[in-house]
Write an enzyme that holds these catalytic residues in place. Sequence first.
Site, PDB file in Angstrom:
ATOM      1  N   GLY D 148       0.821  -1.197   0.000  1.00 50.98           N
ATOM      2  CA  GLY D 148       0.000   0.000   0.000  1.00 50.98           C
ATOM      3  C   GLY D 148       0.859   1.252   0.000  1.00 50.98           C
ATOM      4  CB  CYS D 149       0.072   4.719  -0.970  1.00 52.87           C
ATOM      5  SG  CYS D 149      -1.552   4.883  -0.209  1.00 52.87           S
ATOM      6  CE1 TYR D 150      -1.288   8.132   4.295  1.00 52.74           C
ATOM      7  CE2 TYR D 150      -3.121   6.629   3.999  1.00 52.74           C
ATOM      8  CZ  TYR D 150      -2.646   7.916   4.119  1.00 52.74           C
ATOM      9  OH  TYR D 150      -3.517   8.971   4.067  1.00 52.74           O
ATOM     10  CB  THR D 152       5.403   2.309   0.009  1.00 55.45           C
ATOM     11  OG1 THR D 152       4.779   1.172  -0.591  1.00 55.45           O
ATOM     12  CG2 THR D 152       6.719   2.614  -0.701  1.00 55.45           C
ATOM     13  CB  ALA D 153       5.496   6.667   2.811  1.00 60.23           C
TER      14      ALA D 153
END
Lengths: 345, 345, 345, 345
Positions: D148-150, D152-153
């Site tokens: 997911g995007c969150y 990853t960060a």
Amino acid sequence: MIKAGIIGATGYTGVELMRLLAPRKDVSIEVVTSRELSGTPVADVFPNLRGYLDVVFTEPDTETLAACDVVFYATPHTVAMNTASELLARGVRVIDLSADFRLQDQAVWEAWYKTAHTCPELIDQAVYGLPEVNHESITDAKLIAVPGCYPTAVQLGYLPLLEAGLIDTSSLIADCKSGVSGAGRKAAVGSLLCESSESMKAYAVAGHRHLPEIRQGLTKFSGKDVGLTFIPHLTPMIRGIHATLYASPIAEVSQEQLQALFESRYADSPFVDVLPAGSEPATRNVRGSNRCQIAVHYLPESQKIVVLSVIDNLVKGASGQAVQNMNLMFGLTETAGLDVVALLP
Amino acid sequence: MIKAGIIGATGYTGVELMRLLAPRKDVSIEVVTSRELSGTPVADVFPNLRGYLDVVFTEPDTETLAACDVVFYATPHTVAMNTASELLARGVRVIDLSADFRLQDQAVWEAWYKTAHTCPELIDQAVYGLPEVNHESITDAKLIAVPGCYPTAVQLGYLPLLEAGLIDTSSLIADCKSGVSGAGRKAAVGSLLCESSESMKAYAVAGHRHLPEIRQGLTKFSGKDVGLTFIPHLTPMIRGIHATLYASPIAEVSQEQLQALFESRYADSPFVDVLPAGSEPATRNVRGSNRCQIAVHYLPESQKIVVLSVIDNLVKGASGQAVQNMNLMFGLTETAGLDVVALLP
Amino acid sequence: MIKAGIIGATGYTGVELMRLLAPRKDVSIEVVTSRELSGTPVADVFPNLRGYLDVVFTEPDTETLAACDVVFYATPHTVAMNTASELLARGVRVIDLSADFRLQDQAVWEAWYKTAHTCPELIDQAVYGLPEVNHESITDAKLIAVPGCYPTAVQLGYLPLLEAGLIDTSSLIADCKSGVSGAGRKAAVGSLLCESSESMKAYAVAGHRHLPEIRQGLTKFSGKDVGLTFIPHLTPMIRGIHATLYASPIAEVSQEQLQALFESRYADSPFVDVLPAGSEPATRNVRGSNRCQIAVHYLPESQKIVVLSVIDNLVKGASGQAVQNMNLMFGLTETAGLDVVALLP
Amino acid sequence: MIKAGIIGATGYTGVELMRLLAPRKDVSIEVVTSRELSGTPVADVFPNLRGYLDVVFTEPDTETLAACDVVFYATPHTVAMNTASELLARGVRVIDLSADFRLQDQAVWEAWYKTAHTCPELIDQAVYGLPEVNHESITDAKLIAVPGCYPTAVQLGYLPLLEAGLIDTSSLIADCKSGVSGAGRKAAVGSLLCESSESMKAYAVAGHRHLPEIRQGLTKFSGKDVGLTFIPHLTPMIRGIHATLYASPIAEVSQEQLQALFESRYADSPFVDVLPAGSEPATRNVRGSNRCQIAVHYLPESQKIVVLSVIDNLVKGASGQAVQNMNLMFGLTETAGLDVVALLP
């Protein structure tokens, strides 16, 4: 009729003061100063004021300002500390929106603002203008230090928890997001639309000038030293501060208890609106209004209390709060001229 | 105390009506209807209204609405034409923000809205609520058709030129730019932030429903047939309409003459603010206010008159204008509750 | 390997040139100048270039620049006209993104730019870098005047109509909307996010410097004098120009005929994309790409032709077009390094 | 030539996959499915792809998809788990951008996604596609669960600290800010420009579906249980995630040590760019690129480590990472087709 003057009114807190004061029947804006725009009608610079304020920018002049009942400093720091004492001596109430009198420890002020304080004798006399805390002393004040924008949002969010002694004060984290108007109306590359829209970034991570101000307040509320990490973020919008505040309870707490605590603490505060349990406040719901909307969440799994606190940085975070102070100083209804519904959408 | 009802109040014109009416001492919002949100407190949906409006959305119900002095339709077209007659029969004043009664030619309405008009008998009775033109008749009206947003900006811009017979009416061009709130609060892909921000586009080039409404008004002002090209553009902002209006003078004109004409025409219009010669109005200067700011330019080299007219589409282009009409219908000061300084920045 | 230099690379056209050139295998950016940032790594100022461009800003220096095969001026006007001749004399190809060599009539240039032209001898030699018109002459050029952003969008929109002699040239109207990056990266109050977002306004109504450039082009295409009204608008977005172009046909035309005309005129132009009949182009569909997307509409009722033309002002309106010119000058494929899909959303 | 299929390509991760893959010479997009838009050319919906992708949306069909070498699921959760096994059985590599195979504990997945997992047998086989951690296993994988995007960060920000055992894992705080494209391209009131621009708000405070995914990763990196508070915020921009990560060191640390740790950990990761000490990354510097830019700060006064990690949620947070995985699976250069400079401004 209260005669008001505004020093340095070409910035965003200046025009916001005028938006709030110009339509009032009980206040008259008599003097609006600007060195660089002296001679220009205010409404030429801020066309939203056409028809509401028929005043011309003038050079700051003590005589003219001394004829006012109240003078607002909508200036960068170091202006008020050089001229406020003269106005006070002539009986003018002074409401300083800058940082000059916010910190009670002169050495701390000088360390953060990197210059000598030229008027230390007024520091003690200045009342920190957070009405939810200093309501009484504001009423009698001659000189008000209006809190900074971040400090307003953060202090109102932590206040009930600290007063009640519910949280570990050694490790508070305030992750704050501000609209670009917080950077003021000065021409700076970082505030250009092309630099600050469609982007998110932290800034002043190593230390922002609002940090000592917030720490001073939280220490006072809790009566102990406070360990605080404060990270501000530049957010691609004009107005608004969203403070996300993290704390660890020192004993068992419940959502119900926290909710009741916040509602009770702010029951008499007309501009602090405690939202129902489970709410997630949005800055747009307070845009243009003097409100702070707050939600308190308890996360049982990670045992963290998270407080979400939103304000309009130009209103409750600056000019609206200044007017709220003025109302109290002059014995008016606290909400006079501030009973404005936020502009949504 | 005027008792007001609002039908279909979950959209942007609905919440804007509530923003403008809720703080008033002379108006009481009694009924706010929504089929889908019946039972929900209004302030849950629009948290800016918390503490200002303690009302719950209800199913639309004729009995309850008939107890109001005035009912606003903040609905899509075809709602008002089906129920307004009943309310009128029971003595309620009706202010329709939708398009149902704006066009006086039923056939034209039916062609553009692609459905039969179910209440043609009221078309004649309805007063077109543009107070700068129909001030007198609004005062006596029972049913108001509030003008559309584009039609307000465009008609106010062309009005002085057409009344004075100064321009060639065969080839008018209105290039208009609207914020996204003009598309309403319904979930539509085209209105998503990710689709409409950071972009500019024309839409409805082949024909927008406001075209016949504008043409009807311009024809009336000029007394002749009008050739009009109207191109609306979706602009990446929430509020605001900017109309750029082009016309060719039919005889020699001067900037001074045009400036004097506009100032004189709107001398008694509290909400039309003719800017000084050479001005370039910005929509942000009227955000949240009921003003139309107008500048007229004569370009000698190309011999064109260019009028720049800006409004807040949700205020002067919808709900503010509706309230202005209400004020006139009930014999109140035209500016009551609308004397609000625009929010800048 | 083409050795390239960029003068004045701290602005938006500069960073855009570097974005387009840095990843190329056939071009090497050797020199990047900036008086004020001399000594600073380019990637410190523009962190998107980290790892792609390991160059330091240097003071502009003729020796170093003369070692390049091509030098781009990404400077304000008056810089190129003072130093380009020296570079040309030393065999460097010069691509000037500023206005210094765009106007072929020196007197007109001096009137609009309010200063004497210091290098009139090069005006004739400069080729106007609009490849859709001057493809051949660009191939042989030593000095290119890259068209302005508005002129690119407007000329490409009117070009087929004027070449075909289909429209009345006495009364053209170009209503143009530009993102804020068109104002450059200099600190200016009007370009602040808080001043330019959430607002729409016209500017330079009395006369914009791109007007004579556009008129020069349109006159050349049509072979007759052109009456042009050009009104630019500041639009709340970073990138993009949307030109809405109005014209009256001088004889009967049809949508089919216009569509065929545009498709045929641009059949060999890799960066002009004629959209299907009925389309409404959006600037976001060309963001970051070198494309101009165009739709032509005939409105039978008002007998007007409306052309909608969109570009990214920093790419096809500046740096992308500069690179397109470079490709042609060096005998490369016209699309080399420019075959980039627009970033959507 | 790798033959690729994309299922559910009408959303933002779909169009982003096509932007990244369409220009490649070594990949051919053969099938693009959409139930609702079957029969429509892809470039009609996404005009940025005109001329780059001449494909028509089709109904998902196993035969056609099975002819591909790789199939991307750009779908909501529950789609991949119902059809991926069939494709895998026929030898197709599957890259799932949805959440179906991200969580290794089926029960946890079912609790958060509130439905039964229909394909538990593939959970173990799926490789979590974070190349900075699972580089080797991705190379051999048949089925990739793209993070997911969150996650990853956040994971890239905490990874070096946790692997090195430097921080107290019991009380991690991840305050994350995401652009609105994270909500997808579906019509939803909350994602309208008028609802989400000019505002900041937290959401899913009580628990976001990315929480268990992040916790799973952090636990694996550290080898111990992790106490995590994760608060996502909706930020008024299209693209970008900014993660502000707080941690307390368990022993004395220094800025130099942390800086060296991060630089060393990511020395071989082409898409993780550790910024110099003192940096404050901005999401705009990675817009459109597959990079994660990271800065690590040690705040000695509050003894906190603060990591700032930014990505483009649609690229490194979704489609770019998917392509990075594809490159590794097919033995291509990891950076193939992803070596794109971010679009600034």
